[in-house]
Design a protein around this motif. Structure first.
Motif, PDB file in Angstrom:
ATOM      1  N   LEU A  83       6.404 -19.026   7.058  1.00 37.87           N
ATOM      2  CA  LEU A  83       5.479 -20.145   7.233  1.00 37.87           C
ATOM      3  C   LEU A  83       4.544 -20.330   6.045  1.00 37.87           C
ATOM      4  CD1 LEU A  83       4.495 -19.912  10.992  1.00 37.87           C
ATOM      5  CD2 LEU A  83       6.243 -21.301   9.902  1.00 37.87           C
ATOM      6  N   VAL A  84       4.278 -19.253   5.319  1.00 36.25           N
ATOM      7  CA  VAL A  84       3.448 -19.335   4.113  1.00 36.25           C
ATOM      8  C   VAL A  84       4.215 -18.660   2.997  1.00 36.25           C
ATOM      9  CG1 VAL A  84       1.297 -18.607   2.998  1.00 36.25           C
ATOM     10  CG2 VAL A  84       1.286 -19.298   5.401  1.00 36.25           C
ATOM     11  N   ASP A  85       4.346 -19.361   1.876  1.00 33.24           N
ATOM     12  CA  ASP A  85       5.012 -18.784   0.707  1.00 33.24           C
ATOM     13  C   ASP A  85       4.222 -19.186  -0.524  1.00 33.24           C
ATOM     14  OD1 ASP A  85       6.629 -17.765  -1.250  1.00 33.24           O
ATOM     15  OD2 ASP A  85       8.438 -18.813  -0.608  1.00 33.24           O
ATOM     16  N   ASN A  86       3.409 -18.266  -0.992  1.00 33.24           N
ATOM     17  CA  ASN A  86       2.584 -18.523  -2.175  1.00 33.24           C
ATOM     18  C   ASN A  86       3.251 -18.057  -3.459  1.00 33.24           C
ATOM     19  OD1 ASN A  86       0.504 -19.801  -0.798  1.00 33.24           O
ATOM     20  ND2 ASN A  86      -0.467 -17.870  -0.280  1.00 33.24           N
ATOM     21  N   LYS A  87       4.558 -17.877  -3.433  1.00 30.44           N
ATOM     22  CA  LYS A  87       5.366 -17.571  -4.617  1.00 30.44           C
ATOM     23  C   LYS A  87       4.804 -16.406  -5.429  1.00 30.44           C
ATOM     24  CE  LYS A  87       7.833 -21.371  -4.056  1.00 30.44           C
ATOM     25  NZ  LYS A  87       8.823 -21.345  -3.066  1.00 30.44           N
ATOM     26  N   ILE A  88       5.006 -15.195  -4.906  1.00 32.00           N
ATOM     27  CA  ILE A  88       4.568 -14.004  -5.637  1.00 32.00           C
ATOM     28  C   ILE A  88       5.313 -13.957  -6.970  1.00 32.00           C
ATOM     29  CG2 ILE A  88       4.537 -11.483  -5.669  1.00 32.00           C
ATOM     30  CD1 ILE A  88       4.550 -11.544  -2.640  1.00 32.00           C
ATOM     31  N   THR A  89       4.552 -13.841  -8.056  1.00 31.70           N
ATOM     32  CA  THR A  89       5.190 -13.707  -9.362  1.00 31.70           C
ATOM     33  C   THR A  89       5.150 -12.263  -9.840  1.00 31.70           C
ATOM     34  OG1 THR A  89       3.111 -14.315 -10.432  1.00 31.70           O
ATOM     35  CG2 THR A  89       4.705 -16.067 -10.055  1.00 31.70           C
ATOM     36  N   THR A  90       4.108 -11.541  -9.473  1.00 31.05           N
ATOM     37  CA  THR A  90       4.052 -10.107  -9.778  1.00 31.05           C
ATOM     38  C   THR A  90       3.505  -9.392  -8.555  1.00 31.05           C
ATOM     39  OG1 THR A  90       1.809 -10.247 -10.661  1.00 31.05           O
ATOM     40  CG2 THR A  90       3.618 -10.496 -12.239  1.00 31.05           C
ATOM     41  N   ILE A  91       3.963  -8.192  -8.380  1.00 29.76           N
ATOM     42  CA  ILE A  91       3.479  -7.391  -7.261  1.00 29.76           C
ATOM     43  C   ILE A  91       2.730  -6.201  -7.810  1.00 29.76           C
ATOM     44  CG2 ILE A  91       4.189  -5.905  -5.334  1.00 29.76           C
ATOM     45  CD1 ILE A  91       6.560  -7.759  -4.913  1.00 29.76           C
ATOM     46  N   ASN A  92       1.539  -5.974  -7.321  1.00 29.13           N
ATOM     47  CA  ASN A  92       0.728  -4.842  -7.723  1.00 29.13           C
ATOM     48  C   ASN A  92       1.330  -3.599  -7.082  1.00 29.13           C
ATOM     49  OD1 ASN A  92      -1.165  -2.870  -8.123  1.00 29.13           O
ATOM     50  ND2 ASN A  92      -2.884  -4.055  -7.348  1.00 29.13           N
ATOM     51  N   THR A  93       1.962  -2.752  -7.878  1.00 28.51           N
ATOM     52  CA  THR A  93       2.617  -1.567  -7.343  1.00 28.51           C
ATOM     53  C   THR A  93       1.628  -0.529  -6.867  1.00 28.51           C
ATOM     54  OG1 THR A  93       2.786  -0.624  -9.561  1.00 28.51           O
ATOM     55  CG2 THR A  93       4.684  -1.874  -8.748  1.00 28.51           C
ATOM     56  N   GLU A  94       0.347  -0.713  -7.183  1.00 27.93           N
ATOM     57  CA  GLU A  94      -0.669   0.218  -6.710  1.00 27.93           C
ATOM     58  C   GLU A  94      -1.313  -0.272  -5.410  1.00 27.93           C
ATOM     59  OE1 GLU A  94      -3.481   1.381  -9.689  1.00 27.93           O
ATOM     60  OE2 GLU A  94      -1.955   1.422 -11.229  1.00 27.93           O
ATOM     61  N   SER A  95      -0.849  -1.408  -4.896  1.00 27.16           N
ATOM     62  CA  SER A  95      -1.425  -1.904  -3.641  1.00 27.16           C
ATOM     63  C   SER A  95      -1.012  -0.982  -2.511  1.00 27.16           C
ATOM     64  CB  SER A  95      -0.994  -3.335  -3.369  1.00 27.16           C
ATOM     65  OG  SER A  95       0.382  -3.385  -3.104  1.00 27.16           O
ATOM     66  N   HIS A  96      -1.737  -1.046  -1.438  1.00 25.58           N
ATOM     67  CA  HIS A  96      -1.486  -0.178  -0.295  1.00 25.58           C
ATOM     68  C   HIS A  96      -0.304  -0.664   0.512  1.00 25.58           C
ATOM     69  CE1 HIS A  96      -5.651   0.512  -1.377  1.00 25.58           C
ATOM     70  NE2 HIS A  96      -5.544   1.678  -0.794  1.00 25.58           N
ATOM     71  N   TRP A 105       1.275  -8.886   1.131  1.00 27.66           N
ATOM     72  CA  TRP A 105       0.125  -9.002   0.226  1.00 27.66           C
ATOM     73  C   TRP A 105       0.491  -8.446  -1.136  1.00 27.66           C
ATOM     74  CZ3 TRP A 105      -4.394 -10.845   2.556  1.00 27.66           C
ATOM     75  CH2 TRP A 105      -4.400 -10.855   3.945  1.00 27.66           C
ATOM     76  N   ALA A 106       0.029  -9.054  -2.204  1.00 27.33           N
ATOM     77  CA  ALA A 106       0.192  -8.504  -3.549  1.00 27.33           C
ATOM     78  C   ALA A 106      -1.017  -7.640  -3.917  1.00 27.33           C
ATOM     79  CB  ALA A 106       0.363  -9.613  -4.579  1.00 27.33           C
ATOM     80  N   LYS A 107      -2.105  -7.821  -3.179  1.00 29.07           N
ATOM     81  CA  LYS A 107      -3.320  -7.041  -3.396  1.00 29.07           C
ATOM     82  C   LYS A 107      -3.655  -6.316  -2.095  1.00 29.07           C
ATOM     83  CE  LYS A 107      -5.498 -10.055  -6.760  1.00 29.07           C
ATOM     84  NZ  LYS A 107      -5.070 -11.418  -6.829  1.00 29.07           N
ATOM     85  N   ASP A 108      -4.547  -5.375  -2.188  1.00 28.85           N
ATOM     86  CA  ASP A 108      -5.041  -4.672  -1.015  1.00 28.85           C
ATOM     87  C   ASP A 108      -5.618  -5.705  -0.038  1.00 28.85           C
ATOM     88  OD1 ASP A 108      -6.536  -3.241   0.846  1.00 28.85           O
ATOM     89  OD2 ASP A 108      -7.441  -1.909  -0.632  1.00 28.85           O
ATOM     90  N   PRO A 109      -5.099  -5.800   1.181  1.00 29.53           N
ATOM     91  CA  PRO A 109      -5.582  -6.820   2.117  1.00 29.53           C
ATOM     92  C   PRO A 109      -7.034  -6.610   2.559  1.00 29.53           C
ATOM     93  CG  PRO A 109      -4.050  -5.334   3.193  1.00 29.53           C
ATOM     94  CD  PRO A 109      -4.015  -5.003   1.736  1.00 29.53           C
ATOM     95  N   LEU A 110      -7.589  -5.453   2.286  1.00 28.61           N
ATOM     96  CA  LEU A 110      -8.984  -5.204   2.653  1.00 28.61           C
ATOM     97  C   LEU A 110      -9.966  -5.688   1.591  1.00 28.61           C
ATOM     98  CD1 LEU A 110      -8.589  -1.681   4.268  1.00 28.61           C
ATOM     99  CD2 LEU A 110      -8.791  -3.890   5.417  1.00 28.61           C
TER     100      LEU A 110
END
Length: 167
Positions: free
Chosen positions: A151-164, A130-135
């Motif tokens: 099976l799923v690749d939504n091409k993360i372009t940026t990752i939220n470093t504050e995500s859990h 997840w790039a965001k908090d999954p909750l």
């Protein structure tokens, strides 16, 4: 009644399912090491659900009970387990505990936590990134690996470093 029967006939209870009123007796659940598989906020929809509580997950977790979020497939489809965890977090359950209620805790209650339920060397695991908090309700998986296959690749372009980060 089931606890009295287990005493009388000498069997152990692993998990109570539905358990909408278990929040009233968390000490007994903890003392007997009984897991509770319940819903985050399913109450009032029928007579036996009137005493359910949206705070049950937090009450049970705080008492040390092995808490499991459940579905009632096909009524509450299993694909919404993360949503159950998110609702429990909304009502005060710690984020880590909410995630564990759909990963580690069910594996522990089923007695198969020696090889599933967490990301660990030599464990079987399907992995969601997840790039965001999954909750968060609007969070969508970026990558999904099942049996080692992407099976799923939504091409993360940026990752939220504050995500859990959850285990």
């Amino acid at each position: 009644m089931m606890m009295r029967l287990s005493d009388e006939f000498g069997f152990n209870i692993s998990t109570f399912h539905h358990a909408l009123e278990a929040w009233k007796i968390p000490k007994q659940m903890k003392d007997r090491n009984i897991a509770i598989a319940t819903f985050a906020d399913l109450w009032g929809y029928k007579w036996e659900a009137y005493d359910a509580s949206v705070w049950a997950s937090k009450i049970l977790y705080d008492a040390g009970v092995n808490l499991i979020m459940k579905s009632d497939h096909p009524v509450t489809h299993a694909r919404f387990l993360l949503y159950e965890a998110a609702k429990a977090a909304h009502y005060g359950l710690a984020d880590q505990a909410a995630i564990a209620s759909i990963t580690t805790n069910p594996a522990k209650a089923a007695g198969i936590d020696s090889h599933i339920g967490m990301i660990k060397f030599n464990y079987d695991a399907d992995i969601v990134i997840w790039a965001k908090d999954p909750l968060l309700l609007w969070a969508q998986p970026d990558k999904v690996f099942i049996d080692g296959e992407l099976l799923v690749d939504n091409k993360i372009t940026t990752i939220n470093t504050e995500s859990h980060v959850f285990t």
